[in-house]
Scaffold this active site. Structure first.
Site, PDB file in Angstrom:
ATOM      1  N   PRO A   1      -8.830   3.235  -3.628  1.00 17.20           N
ATOM      2  CA  PRO A   1      -8.502   2.409  -4.786  1.00 17.20           C
ATOM      3  C   PRO A   1      -7.213   2.850  -5.462  1.00 17.20           C
ATOM      4  O   PRO A   1      -6.833   4.026  -5.393  1.00 17.20           O
ATOM      5  CB  PRO A   1      -9.696   2.636  -5.716  1.00 17.20           C
ATOM      6  CG  PRO A   1     -10.139   4.035  -5.400  1.00 17.20           C
ATOM      7  CD  PRO A   1      -9.893   4.214  -3.915  1.00 17.20           C
ATOM      8  N   HIS A   2      -6.539   1.921  -6.098  1.00 19.14           N
ATOM      9  CA  HIS A   2      -5.386   2.239  -6.936  1.00 19.14           C
ATOM     10  C   HIS A   2      -5.855   3.102  -8.104  1.00 19.14           C
ATOM     11  O   HIS A   2      -6.972   2.948  -8.597  1.00 19.14           O
ATOM     12  CB  HIS A   2      -4.767   0.938  -7.443  1.00 19.14           C
ATOM     13  CG  HIS A   2      -3.412   1.093  -8.069  1.00 19.14           C
ATOM     14  ND1 HIS A   2      -3.220   1.701  -9.292  1.00 19.14           N
ATOM     15  CD2 HIS A   2      -2.182   0.706  -7.643  1.00 19.14           C
ATOM     16  CE1 HIS A   2      -1.932   1.674  -9.592  1.00 19.14           C
ATOM     17  NE2 HIS A   2      -1.279   1.073  -8.601  1.00 19.14           N
TER      18      HIS A   2
END
Length: 338
Positions: free
Chosen positions: A230-231
């Site tokens: 994930p970012h």
């Protein structure tokens, strides 16, 4: 007070502003074009009214409103069926065994298969919120109010639910997975491809992406490291969804290789812990804070409230909460712990 309610046409400018503030999308997002967002708002209004167009899957958009200032600080959505009548494309992460009996060599090679197996599953989407609220109670309210709506309207949604989480993006805006793979077939940068996916049918993905498996060994080192990650700005969403019961499976976002989380709808924490009860008055705001919602369709409302007392068949909350929910003593509401 904070209130989550169905989007209305007069919210258009606020929704555009919120979408435009996002340095990165926290999940699959809304387009930033006025005409496109207006169309999605109209789609949502039809869905809440139970009258989607022929061949149209229901899509519900909610906004987070500060009722003290009458300002919108977030938007979040649910697609009753991912893809909304079109294939919902992802990559499925798998492996092949390459072996030679003559050489005595056997090697497991990771591959990505184009897939639309998640099509028509209920999808949490279009999440955008004022950056100052990330990780705070209004953030949780906006994210979980959608699940309170699902609990109250369970027959409208599928038995499994998915959500795409934004993948790795560098500080200069480059996206390692896209730059290593997608750019070569689409001849456009990530932002342009992502914009097209929000505005157009996703059939252009099938038309331009290679139909054959992608060998992960051929990707850049940065792209390999980005698979299923994930970012950094999506970590609050990631953690909250995991607490709900979502788990990363074998599917990845087709543009940035971010994780696609999956869950069985009826096992989600909000659905398991929420319950219907009858509304009564409390003299103050003291007590444990909880989610409280009322209404099934276009009159759905969800907020946070102090729980004065909770019995098996009734709940006592401040009168100001009644007013926010447009309810009165003796009405049915749904509550869930934070």
């Amino acid at each position: 007070m904070w209130l989550v309610r169905p989007v209305q046409r007069e919210d258009l400018r606020s929704v555009l502003d919120i979408s435009g503030e996002q340095g990165t999308r926290l999940s699959s997002t809304l387009p930033k074009q006025e005409e496109a967002v207006a169309g999605k708002i109209d789609h949502s209004i039809r869905s809440f009214a139970g009258r989607p167009d022929a061949g149209e899957s229901a899509r519900f958009l909610f906004v987070l409103e500060n009722t003290d200032t009458a300002t919108i600080h977030g938007v979040a959505g649910i697609d009753a069926g991912a893809g909304n009548g079109q294939p919902f494309y992802n990559y499925r992460r798998d492996a092949l065994i390459h072996a030679s009996h003559e050489l005595g060599v056997s090697r497991r090679v990771e591959v990505l298969y184009p897939s639309h197996a998640l099509t028509d599953m209920t999808q949490l989407c279009a999440f955008a919120i004022d950056p100052a609220l990330r990780g705070k109670e209004p953030f949780e309210l906006l994210a979980r109010a959608r699940l309170m709506f699902v609990a109250e309207n369970r027959d409208r949604f599928s038995n499994r639910m998915v959500v795409e989480i934004q993948g790795v993006q560098a500080s200069d805006g480059s996206v390692p997975f896209w730059d290593s793979l997608g750019r070569h077939f689409f001849n456009m940068d990530f932002d342009t491809a992502d914009k097209h996916s929000g505005l157009l049918s996703r059939t252009f993905i099938a038309e331009l992406m290679p139909p054959n498996p992608i060998y992960v060994t051929l990707l850049s080192a940065a792209a390999k490291e980005a698979l299923g990650q994930p970012h950094a700005l999506s970590l609050h969403s990631w953690e909250l969804l995991q607490q709900e019961g979502f788990q990363a499976g074998c599917y990845l976002d087709i543009f940035d290789a971010g994780p696609v989380l999956e869950a069985r709808t009826d096992s989600l924490r909000t659905l398991v812990t929420s319950r219907k009860t009858t509304l009564h008055a409390s003299q103050g705001d003291e007590g444990e804070t909880c989610l409280i919602s009322a209404g099934r369709g276009a009159d759905f409302r969800c907020t946070l409230t102090g729980l004065g007392e909770s019995l098996k068949t009734e709940v006592k909350v401040p009168v100001k909460t009644w007013k926010l929910l447009s309810r009165s003593a003796g009405d049915e509401v749904r509550i869930a712990p934070l």
